[in-house]
Motif scaffolding. Sequence first.
Motif, PDB file in Angstrom:
ATOM      1  N   VAL A 256      -3.567   1.158   0.597  1.00 39.72           N
ATOM      2  CA  VAL A 256      -2.475   0.234   0.891  1.00 39.72           C
ATOM      3  C   VAL A 256      -2.926  -1.208   0.669  1.00 39.72           C
ATOM      4  O   VAL A 256      -3.828  -1.695   1.344  1.00 39.72           O
ATOM      5  N   THR A 257      -2.275  -1.864  -0.287  1.00 37.43           N
ATOM      6  CA  THR A 257      -2.561  -3.271  -0.564  1.00 37.43           C
ATOM      7  C   THR A 257      -1.678  -4.148   0.329  1.00 37.43           C
ATOM      8  O   THR A 257      -0.740  -3.655   0.966  1.00 37.43           O
ATOM      9  N   GLU A 258      -1.970  -5.445   0.354  1.00 46.04           N
ATOM     10  CA  GLU A 258      -1.128  -6.370   1.114  1.00 46.04           C
ATOM     11  C   GLU A 258       0.306  -6.336   0.612  1.00 46.04           C
ATOM     12  O   GLU A 258       1.255  -6.391   1.398  1.00 46.04           O
TER      13      GLU A 258
ATOM     14  N   GLU B  46       3.535  -5.318   2.764  1.00 47.95           N
ATOM     15  CA  GLU B  46       4.611  -6.285   2.982  1.00 47.95           C
ATOM     16  C   GLU B  46       5.953  -5.748   2.500  1.00 47.95           C
ATOM     17  O   GLU B  46       6.983  -5.954   3.159  1.00 47.95           O
ATOM     18  N   VAL B  47       5.988  -5.053   1.379  1.00 48.62           N
ATOM     19  CA  VAL B  47       7.237  -4.467   0.884  1.00 48.62           C
ATOM     20  C   VAL B  47       7.756  -3.441   1.887  1.00 48.62           C
ATOM     21  O   VAL B  47       8.949  -3.428   2.229  1.00 48.62           O
TER      22      VAL B  47
ATOM     23  N   ALA C 269       4.556  -0.413   9.983  1.00 46.32           N
ATOM     24  CA  ALA C 269       3.779  -0.707   8.776  1.00 46.32           C
ATOM     25  C   ALA C 269       2.278  -0.650   9.066  1.00 46.32           C
ATOM     26  O   ALA C 269       1.492  -0.172   8.235  1.00 46.32           O
ATOM     27  N   ASP C 270       1.867  -1.106  10.248  1.00 46.29           N
ATOM     28  CA  ASP C 270       0.451  -1.026  10.635  1.00 46.29           C
ATOM     29  C   ASP C 270      -0.002   0.429  10.749  1.00 46.29           C
ATOM     30  O   ASP C 270      -1.075   0.796  10.269  1.00 46.29           O
TER      31      ASP C 270
END
Length: 188
Positions: free
Chosen positions: A71-73, A77-78, A117-118
């Motif tokens: 998982v990228t930033e 975020e998306v 998301a976390d």
Amino acid sequence: MKQESQVIFDRNVVEFVTVAAEFCKFLEQAENNKRKSFVDTSLKLLPLLYLKASMLPHCDMMGDEAPETYVTEETYEVLRMNLAGVMGDKDDYLDVFVSDMKYSDQPITRYISEDLADIYQDIKDFIFVFKLGLNETMHDALAICEENFALYWGQKLVNTLRALHEVRYAPTEEDSDADAEDDTDEIE
């Protein structure tokens, strides 16, 4: 090598992987849901995810380095923004289980979308490594996921569950208006 194979193929691990993959898929497709449907499904998936995570067998890291992450930033975020869009004005809640709370005279605001998301980030990284199929890295990913559940995302999950319960079951203004209309009908 045999010891880590026994742990990563334990029935509880396999069941956790199954639920975790379903959870990730559900969040990735969340923008296609209405809030009520999203909340209802979340209220069923999150307790199951918690249960399966709590049943994971203990294991320690074997390697010196943590496995790579998926998982990228940008991905994070998306997903967070999509979840915030689904939750709309019901996204925020007051959190009382924050260590900073004892230093604050104001309630701490959290967001369901950010918490989910976390949790997703940790679980998706775990699932990604498991899909690679390398026993030692699978074992280390399991050890990290188990530790992060105990220290980090397990508490986020139950806090978010409480907030989602409130969204689902709390009386709304529409309910109050309907009750008021019912009371007026009875008077006439």
